[in-house]
Design an enzyme around this catalytic site. Structure first.
Site, PDB file in Angstrom:
ATOM      1  N   GLY A   9       0.996  -1.196  -0.008  1.00  0.00           N
ATOM      2  CA  GLY A   9      -0.061   0.112  -0.086  1.00  0.00           C
ATOM      3  C   GLY A   9       1.031   1.401  -0.010  1.00  0.00           C
ATOM      4  O   GLY A   9       2.078   1.211  -0.417  1.00  0.00           O
ATOM      5  N   CYS A  10       0.196   2.343   0.324  1.00  0.00           N
ATOM      6  CA  CYS A  10       1.051   3.514   0.529  1.00  0.00           C
ATOM      7  C   CYS A  10       2.272   3.547   1.184  1.00  0.00           C
ATOM      8  O   CYS A  10       2.164   3.065   2.432  1.00  0.00           O
ATOM      9  CB  CYS A  10       0.160   4.642   0.992  1.00  0.00           C
ATOM     10  SG  CYS A  10       0.993   6.271   1.028  1.00  0.00           S
ATOM     11  N   PHE A  11       3.515   3.983   0.591  1.00  0.00           N
ATOM     12  CA  PHE A  11       4.786   3.597   1.347  1.00  0.00           C
ATOM     13  C   PHE A  11       4.858   4.592   2.857  1.00  0.00           C
ATOM     14  O   PHE A  11       5.529   4.453   3.535  1.00  0.00           O
ATOM     15  CB  PHE A  11       6.041   3.758   0.583  1.00  0.00           C
ATOM     16  CG  PHE A  11       5.905   5.070  -0.380  1.00  0.00           C
ATOM     17  CD1 PHE A  11       5.637   6.204  -0.192  1.00  0.00           C
ATOM     18  CD2 PHE A  11       6.418   4.673  -1.838  1.00  0.00           C
ATOM     19  CE1 PHE A  11       5.523   7.309  -1.124  1.00  0.00           C
ATOM     20  CE2 PHE A  11       6.439   5.783  -2.683  1.00  0.00           C
ATOM     21  CZ  PHE A  11       6.007   7.210  -2.441  1.00  0.00           C
ATOM     22  N   ASP A  88      -6.045   2.605  -0.286  1.00  0.00           N
ATOM     23  CA  ASP A  88      -5.481   3.041  -1.520  1.00  0.00           C
ATOM     24  C   ASP A  88      -5.640   1.756  -2.618  1.00  0.00           C
ATOM     25  O   ASP A  88      -5.131   0.548  -2.377  1.00  0.00           O
ATOM     26  CB  ASP A  88      -3.926   2.943  -1.186  1.00  0.00           C
ATOM     27  CG  ASP A  88      -3.643   4.105  -0.423  1.00  0.00           C
ATOM     28  OD1 ASP A  88      -3.806   5.149  -0.447  1.00  0.00           O
ATOM     29  OD2 ASP A  88      -2.792   3.729   0.833  1.00  0.00           O
TER      30      ASP A  88
END
Length: 168
Positions: A9-11, A88
């Site tokens: 997902g979103c880093f 996300d």
């Protein structure tokens, strides 16, 4: 120093849990797994590159093991969702454990199998395990996002938690 490469997902939400562990030298946000060299955040977010957001972890194996990193990873992701993570959505947010050598591959496969048999999830574990390829560092504004933008990070983290709770 050893390297580990995880996508989940979103880093922005993947950095802090690893960075605060003993034995972690550095955590770098970036992109991997795609077909475009030196992609930008906007290209990856638009699903134009085949890349996924990921974190490259440099660690001291005498202080923290790859197995311990895997344990943290499984607790940061939804391993049953192949098309994104939490709010996300899309291929650039897919969950992947990338490996650099056969030992990492073996440990990743064993941990995935153990999680599959644990009964923790009622859906199949779809996180893929893939050979690491080129990694491209994200732009500077995405590095250590939780430190540079604590309010935005807190909001992102809260949205992620609310999404998790809404799925229960």
């Amino acid at each position: 120093m050893e390297k580990a490469l995880f996508a989940g997902g979103c880093f922005w939400c993947m950095v802090q849990p690893f960075e605060e562990m003993k034995g972690i030298e550095h955590v770098l946000s970036g992109y991997t797994g795609g077909h475009v060299e030196n992609p930008t955040y906007e290209q990856v977010k638009a699903q134009e590159t085949g890349h996924t957001e990921a974190v490259l972890i440099t660690y001291d194996e005498t202080q923290v093991s790859f197995k311990e990193l895997l344990d943290i990873y499984w607790n940061l992701t939804d391993p049953t969702d192949a098309m994104g993570q939490f709010m996300d959505r899309g291929d650039s947010y897919r969950p992947v454990i990338f490996y650099y050598n056969e030992d990492q591959k073996r440990l990743a496969l064993e941990s995935k199998e153990k999680l599959s048999k644990s009964g923790r999830y009622d859906q199949p574990i779809v996180t893929t395990i893939e050979k690491a390829g080129p990694f491209y560092a994200a732009e500077e504004e995405h590095q250590e996002f939780y430190k540079k933008n604590p309010r935005a990070y807190a909001a992102e983290k809260e949205q992620r938690q609310q999404w998790v709770e809404s799925q229960s």
